[in-house]
Design a protein around this motif. Sequence first.
Motif, mmCIF file in Angstrom:
data_model
loop_
_atom_site.group_PDB
_atom_site.id
_atom_site.type_symbol
_atom_site.label_atom_id
_atom_site.label_comp_id
_atom_site.label_asym_id
_atom_site.label_seq_id
_atom_site.Cartn_x
_atom_site.Cartn_y
_atom_site.Cartn_z
ATOM 1 N N TYR A 71 0.828 -1.202 0.000
ATOM 2 C CA TYR A 71 0.000 0.000 0.000
ATOM 3 C C TYR A 71 0.867 1.259 0.000
ATOM 4 N N GLY A 72 1.984 1.218 0.717
ATOM 5 C CA GLY A 72 2.895 2.362 0.741
ATOM 6 C C GLY A 72 3.431 2.730 -0.627
ATOM 7 N N THR A 73 3.532 1.747 -1.518
ATOM 8 C CA THR A 73 4.049 2.035 -2.860
ATOM 9 C C THR A 73 2.988 2.610 -3.795
ATOM 10 N N ILE A 74 1.723 2.434 -3.482
ATOM 11 C CA ILE A 74 0.679 2.941 -4.376
ATOM 12 C C ILE A 74 -0.103 4.126 -3.817
ATOM 13 N N CYS A 75 0.080 4.447 -2.548
ATOM 14 C CA CYS A 75 -0.779 5.451 -1.909
ATOM 15 C C CYS A 75 -0.670 6.830 -2.551
#
Length: 142
Positions: A71-75
């Motif tokens: 999720y951190g890579t797409i947020c």
Amino acid sequence: LKQVFNKDKTFRPKRKFEPGTQRFELHKRAQASLNSGVDLKAAVQLPRGEDQNDWVAVHVVDFFNRINLIYGTICEFCTERTCPVMSGGPKYEYRWQDDMKYKKPTALPAPQYMNLLMDWIEVQINNEDIFPTSVGKCKEEP
């Protein structure tokens, strides 16, 4: 990439197991089996002589850490403007309810929903009554 690791954003640091503990050893064993190309059924099988609740707890925390990293890579691409609804495709919309601020299922933008969800999961994982850090102390289901 710097924004992904900003602690004020949705990325959370990994929850770690203390070296020298039983759960740390179980975590190492789980990582080794997942990285060895072994079939998944064998990789998640309870090792002989280990406590099932401890084994499950290790996998829950690992799963949380992996989802958090993904999720951190797409947020940064999913903002309240670009993702105004938390959905699972056109047929499914997820609504948030927590019996505190959101007493009824409430439609929220995806980033807000995900922040609430990740916060809620983190509270559960850090709850000693649910995920005690002492080996063999997990509560049994009634």
